[in-house]
Enzyme design. Structure first.
Site, PDB file in Angstrom:
ATOM      1  N   GLY A 115       0.815  -1.218   0.000  1.00 61.37           N
ATOM      2  CA  GLY A 115       0.000   0.000   0.000  1.00 61.37           C
ATOM      3  C   GLY A 115       0.843   1.260   0.000  1.00 61.37           C
ATOM      4  N   THR A 172       2.799   4.106  -2.783  1.00 56.72           N
ATOM      5  CA  THR A 172       2.270   4.861  -3.928  1.00 56.72           C
ATOM      6  C   THR A 172       1.808   3.904  -5.026  1.00 56.72           C
ATOM      7  OG1 THR A 172       3.752   6.673  -3.375  1.00 56.72           O
ATOM      8  CG2 THR A 172       2.832   6.680  -5.586  1.00 56.72           C
ATOM      9  N   ALA A 173       2.616   2.860  -5.296  1.00 61.76           N
ATOM     10  CA  ALA A 173       2.255   1.928  -6.374  1.00 61.76           C
ATOM     11  C   ALA A 173       0.955   1.196  -6.035  1.00 61.76           C
ATOM     12  CB  ALA A 173       3.382   0.926  -6.596  1.00 61.76           C
ATOM     13  N   GLU A 216       9.168  12.723  -4.520  1.00 63.24           N
ATOM     14  CA  GLU A 216       8.373  13.935  -4.406  1.00 63.24           C
ATOM     15  C   GLU A 216       8.204  14.671  -5.722  1.00 63.24           C
ATOM     16  OE1 GLU A 216      10.777  15.690  -1.312  1.00 63.24           O
ATOM     17  OE2 GLU A 216       9.402  14.915   0.176  1.00 63.24           O
ATOM     18  N   ALA A 217       9.003  14.299  -6.714  1.00 58.57           N
ATOM     19  CA  ALA A 217       8.926  15.022  -7.986  1.00 58.57           C
ATOM     20  C   ALA A 217       8.335  14.105  -9.048  1.00 58.57           C
ATOM     21  CB  ALA A 217      10.314  15.481  -8.404  1.00 58.57           C
ATOM     22  N   LYS A 229       5.663  22.105 -11.004  1.00 59.41           N
ATOM     23  CA  LYS A 229       7.001  21.802 -11.520  1.00 59.41           C
ATOM     24  C   LYS A 229       6.999  21.993 -13.036  1.00 59.41           C
ATOM     25  CE  LYS A 229      10.176  17.964 -12.159  1.00 59.41           C
ATOM     26  NZ  LYS A 229      10.428  16.529 -12.023  1.00 59.41           N
ATOM     27  N   THR A 231      11.236   9.588 -12.607  1.00 52.52           N
ATOM     28  CA  THR A 231      10.518   8.663 -13.482  1.00 52.52           C
ATOM     29  C   THR A 231       9.777   7.525 -12.775  1.00 52.52           C
ATOM     30  OG1 THR A 231      12.710   7.685 -13.814  1.00 52.52           O
ATOM     31  CG2 THR A 231      11.802   8.991 -15.609  1.00 52.52           C
ATOM     32  N   ILE A 256       7.321   7.279 -10.463  1.00 51.34           N
ATOM     33  CA  ILE A 256       5.853   7.327 -10.421  1.00 51.34           C
ATOM     34  C   ILE A 256       5.310   7.231 -11.854  1.00 51.34           C
ATOM     35  CG2 ILE A 256       3.846   8.771  -9.822  1.00 51.34           C
ATOM     36  CD1 ILE A 256       5.432   9.637  -7.308  1.00 51.34           C
TER      37      ILE A 256
HETATM   38  P1  FAD Z   1       6.824   1.069  -1.085  1.00 50.11           P
HETATM   39  O1  FAD Z   1       6.554   2.496  -0.830  1.00 50.11           O
HETATM   40  O2  FAD Z   1       8.047   0.486  -0.454  1.00 50.11           O
HETATM   41  O3  FAD Z   1       5.565   0.240  -0.596  1.00 50.11           O
HETATM   42  C1  FAD Z   1       5.639  -1.138  -0.357  1.00 50.11           C
HETATM   43  C2  FAD Z   1       4.376  -1.636   0.321  1.00 50.11           C
HETATM   44  O4  FAD Z   1       4.439  -3.044   0.442  1.00 50.11           O
HETATM   45  C3  FAD Z   1       4.190  -1.077   1.735  1.00 50.11           C
HETATM   46  O5  FAD Z   1       2.832  -0.764   1.942  1.00 50.11           O
HETATM   47  C4  FAD Z   1       4.566  -2.264   2.618  1.00 50.11           C
HETATM   48  O6  FAD Z   1       3.904  -2.243   3.839  1.00 50.11           O
HETATM   49  C5  FAD Z   1       4.069  -3.418   1.749  1.00 50.11           C
HETATM   50  N1  FAD Z   1       4.695  -4.702   2.055  1.00 50.11           N
HETATM   51  C6  FAD Z   1       5.954  -5.110   1.812  1.00 50.11           C
HETATM   52  N2  FAD Z   1       6.129  -6.363   2.278  1.00 50.11           N
HETATM   53  C7  FAD Z   1       4.946  -6.751   2.805  1.00 50.11           C
HETATM   54  C8  FAD Z   1       4.488  -7.953   3.475  1.00 50.11           C
HETATM   55  N3  FAD Z   1       5.290  -8.992   3.689  1.00 50.11           N
HETATM   56  N4  FAD Z   1       3.231  -7.981   3.897  1.00 50.11           N
HETATM   57  C9  FAD Z   1       2.376  -6.935   3.712  1.00 50.11           C
HETATM   58  N5  FAD Z   1       2.747  -5.790   3.109  1.00 50.11           N
HETATM   59  C10 FAD Z   1       4.020  -5.708   2.661  1.00 50.11           C
HETATM   60  N6  FAD Z   1       9.805   8.533  -7.594  1.00 50.11           N
HETATM   61  C11 FAD Z   1       9.390   9.590  -8.293  1.00 50.11           C
HETATM   62  O7  FAD Z   1       8.506   9.447  -9.140  1.00 50.11           O
HETATM   63  N7  FAD Z   1       9.926  10.824  -8.064  1.00 50.11           N
HETATM   64  C12 FAD Z   1      10.929  11.029  -7.183  1.00 50.11           C
HETATM   65  O8  FAD Z   1      11.371  12.163  -7.000  1.00 50.11           O
HETATM   66  C13 FAD Z   1      11.432   9.899  -6.483  1.00 50.11           C
HETATM   67  N8  FAD Z   1      12.458  10.022  -5.597  1.00 50.11           N
HETATM   68  C14 FAD Z   1      12.944   8.897  -4.991  1.00 50.11           C
HETATM   69  C15 FAD Z   1      14.068   9.005  -4.172  1.00 50.11           C
HETATM   70  C16 FAD Z   1      14.621   7.856  -3.597  1.00 50.11           C
HETATM   71  C17 FAD Z   1      15.856   7.976  -2.776  1.00 50.11           C
HETATM   72  C18 FAD Z   1      13.999   6.601  -3.774  1.00 50.11           C
HETATM   73  C19 FAD Z   1      14.541   5.367  -3.127  1.00 50.11           C
HETATM   74  C20 FAD Z   1      12.857   6.506  -4.563  1.00 50.11           C
HETATM   75  C21 FAD Z   1      12.350   7.640  -5.192  1.00 50.11           C
HETATM   76  N9  FAD Z   1      11.242   7.550  -6.031  1.00 50.11           N
HETATM   77  C22 FAD Z   1      10.811   8.640  -6.722  1.00 50.11           C
HETATM   78  C23 FAD Z   1      10.549   6.284  -6.183  1.00 50.11           C
HETATM   79  C24 FAD Z   1       9.281   6.269  -5.354  1.00 50.11           C
HETATM   80  O9  FAD Z   1       9.579   6.498  -4.008  1.00 50.11           O
HETATM   81  C25 FAD Z   1       8.591   4.921  -5.496  1.00 50.11           C
HETATM   82  O10 FAD Z   1       8.462   4.603  -6.837  1.00 50.11           O
HETATM   83  C26 FAD Z   1       7.229   4.968  -4.901  1.00 50.11           C
HETATM   84  O11 FAD Z   1       7.289   5.372  -3.570  1.00 50.11           O
HETATM   85  C27 FAD Z   1       6.552   3.626  -4.996  1.00 50.11           C
HETATM   86  O12 FAD Z   1       7.003   2.750  -4.047  1.00 50.11           O
HETATM   87  P2  FAD Z   1       6.245   1.377  -3.925  1.00 50.11           P
HETATM   88  O13 FAD Z   1       4.811   1.638  -3.660  1.00 50.11           O
HETATM   89  O14 FAD Z   1       6.595   0.529  -5.086  1.00 50.11           O
HETATM   90  O15 FAD Z   1       6.947   0.711  -2.642  1.00 50.11           O
END
Ligand code: FAD
Length: 501
Positions: A11, A13-14, A47-48, A76, A343, A345
């Site tokens: 849960g 952003t993705a 954030e961007a 932006k 990129t 998001i």
């Molecule tokens: P996460 O946010 O890690 O979410 C994972 C989810 O899975 C969580 O809800 C967690 O609880 C759940 N989960 C995992 N394991 C389990 C389990 N066993 N049981 C139940 N739940 C589980 N993107 C941009 O577009 N612009 C930016 O400027 C940007 N800056 C970034 C800077 C950094 C340093 C990094 C590392 C990333 C950046 N990103 C950026 C990428 C962006 O942060 C991610 O693409 C975005 O947050 C999506 O993350 P996610 O939802 O895939 O994973």
């Protein structure tokens, strides 16, 4: 038709972008459940964004001002790159175009021709609305009338990444998506097909599904840990494997652009939001320790820090396939490319769009799955090349880090693109997807990849008429941007953040 039971694992952003899109855009065709664990948490940076996010929000019926207020967002217009080609250099990669072309010939070709003839024409960024507005710190929404000069720019948002997912959650739940809190400890598979059949939580609860979306972040619970889909490692080109992030109070103007400043062993971001400025140093652990990165970041930020530096670890690359069996990876679970061009998001959105288009009826078709993987590969490969360009096209020799990236062997696909541009300023055309011509032109020229020639079709118009036209265009852009409101004032009027209203 039977409803597809979709289980979204994660849960962040993705996860919530996927849940909101499926619930809203395929109503009655899928039953959406999402499992997340507050104990594990989310990445919470990011954030961007890119302008494409506006279309995503619009499809969900999101009111822009409400969304911006809730996520404390700013506008932006592009990214300012400092110190990339050489220390002291600065250029903007804008959202939008550089002047109008003529027939099939791009504007920059006429500009190149005049420069190559030694004519006195303004720098290319003077022909970009977005660059000019950004430099003047102004903002207005673009016109929808393509004949107007102020329709020639796009914009995206800079927002608090921890607030976007909850915002989408409300939309998804309103549309019928159901959330379950808890840690998944076991993933069950069908012995014959290998498909995932259910996920089991610590509590013992089992959630069954037909289609599983892996949004579990870097842990990649389904694609990696369960299905063992190999990871294509791109770290030989994209060395950075760490970031240290630290927000601070905003000092000075709330700029309508993201700052990306090259550092001795990587680069740092500066992202102004309504309530604070996000900062981070992205670096390679081969060249810099976490402690030294934190010290460098603290020394570089302008405002008072409001949290201690937090280190994040990652590796550049992607899963060989993003859709395997009945599991689709979205977000960090499927791959990661550093946030240099904001990129991630966008890649989430691209995966959701492809999934919506190819959403299976009761049976998953291998043809749909292959098409999904083809589309995602294309997106990743293009972005990879675009990012590598920023490192390779440098004249910096001040550290071993810059020596490595300047001299490394780059992918053939990028080498060919760079050669085409060097010869005659030609940009490889894409019909769709991210980073169209203006983006490549901005980075090539900004980083001193200067063409030797130009498109011969740019030769017929007289130099005098071209120069006069260009000077008028630059003046018109300057005048139009100058008449716009200050960015911070625009935000205060249009979308003041909720707890400050
Ligand atoms: P996460 O946010 O890690 O979410 C994972 C989810 O899975 C969580 O809800 C967690 O609880 C759940 N989960 C995992 N394991 C389990 C389990 N066993 N049981 C139940 N739940 C589980 N993107 C941009 O577009 N612009 C930016 O400027 C940007 N800056 C970034 C800077 C950094 C340093 C990094 C590392 C990333 C950046 N990103 C950026 C990428 C962006 O942060 C991610 O693409 C975005 O947050 C999506 O993350 P996610 O939802 O895939 O994973």
């Amino acid at each position: 038709m039977a409803m597809q039971r979709v289980v979204i694992v994660g849960g962040g952003t993705a996860g919530w972008m996927t849940a909101a899109a499926l619930a809203k855009l395929l109503p009655g065709q899928c039953d959406v459940r999402l499992v997340e664990s507050e104990a594990i948490g989310i990445v919470g940076v990011g954030e961007a964004t890119l302008p494409h996010i506006r279309a995503f929000n619009e499809r969900l019926g999101i009111d822009e001002a409400d969304f911006m207020a809730a996520t404390r967002a700013t506008f932006k217009l592009g990214i300012e790159f400092e110190n990339w080609g050489r220390i002291g250099d600065s250029y903007i990669h804008p959202f939008g175009t550089f002047g109008p072309g003529m027939g099939e010939v791009d504007f920059h070709q006429f500009w190149l021709r005049l420069r190559q003839q030694g004519m006195d024409v303004p720098d290319l960024d003077r022909f970009s609305m977005a660059c000019t507005m950004a430099r003047m710190n102004r903002f207005a929404l673009p016109s929808r009338d393509p004949r107007q000069l102020n329709s020639t720019f796009g914009y995206a948002y800079q927002f608090d990444a921890t607030l976007y997912a909850p915002y989408l959650r409300a939309i998804a739940e309103k549309m019928g998506a159901r959330r379950t809190e808890g840690r998944i400890v076991t993933v069950h598979r069908d012995g014959e097909s290998g498909d995932v059949t259910s996920v089991e939580l610590e509590s013992g609860e089992k959630i069954e599904g037909d289609l599983f979306v892996d949004c579990s972040g870097f842990v990649s619970l389904l694609l990696d840990k369960t299905l063992s889909e190999p990871f294509e490692d791109w770290s030989k080109w994209l060395l950075n494997d760490r970031a240290t992030a630290m927000p601070c109070r905003t000092e000075g103007a709330v700029t309508p652009f993201t700052g990306v400043i090259a550092m001795p062993f990587g680069w740092r971001w500066r992202i102004p939001l309504q309530h604070r400025t996000g900062n981070g140093y992205v670096y390679s652990s081969q060249f810099l320790s976490d402690e030294d990165a934190a010290t460098a970041l603290i020394g570089a930020v302008e405002g008072e820090r409001i949290a201690e530096p937090r280190v994040l670890r990652f590796k550049a690359g992607r899963r060989r396939r993003s859709w395997v069996n009945n599991c689709v990876g979205v977000g960090l679970a499927s791959g990661f490319l550093e946030p240099l061009e904001s990129t991630s998001i966008y890649l989430i959105q691209a995966a959701i769009t492809a999934l919506l288009e190819l959403f299976p009826e009761k049976q998953i078709s291998p043809v749909d799955r292959d098409e999904f993987n083809r589309l995602i590969d294309l997106e990743y490969d293009r972005i990879r090349d675009f990012l590598i360009l920023h490192y390779h096209a440098t004249e910096r020799t001040d550290t071993p880090y810059w020596d490595y990236v300047r001299t490394m062997r780059i992918p053939d696909t990028l080498a060919e693109k760079m050669e085409l541009f060097r010869r005659r300023g030609r940009v490889v055309k894409y019909r769709e997807g991210v980073f169209l011509d203006a983006s490549w032109v901005a980075v090539y020229l900004g980083q001193r990849v200067i063409p030797e020639g130009h498109d011969l079709r740019a030769d017929p118009p007289s130099a005098e008429s071209l120069v006069a036209g260009m000077q008028k265009l630059a003046a018109d852009i300057q005048g139009l941007a100058g008449g716009m409101e200050d960015h911070a004032a625009y935000l205060r009027r249009y979308c003041p953040m909720k707890d400050a209203a």
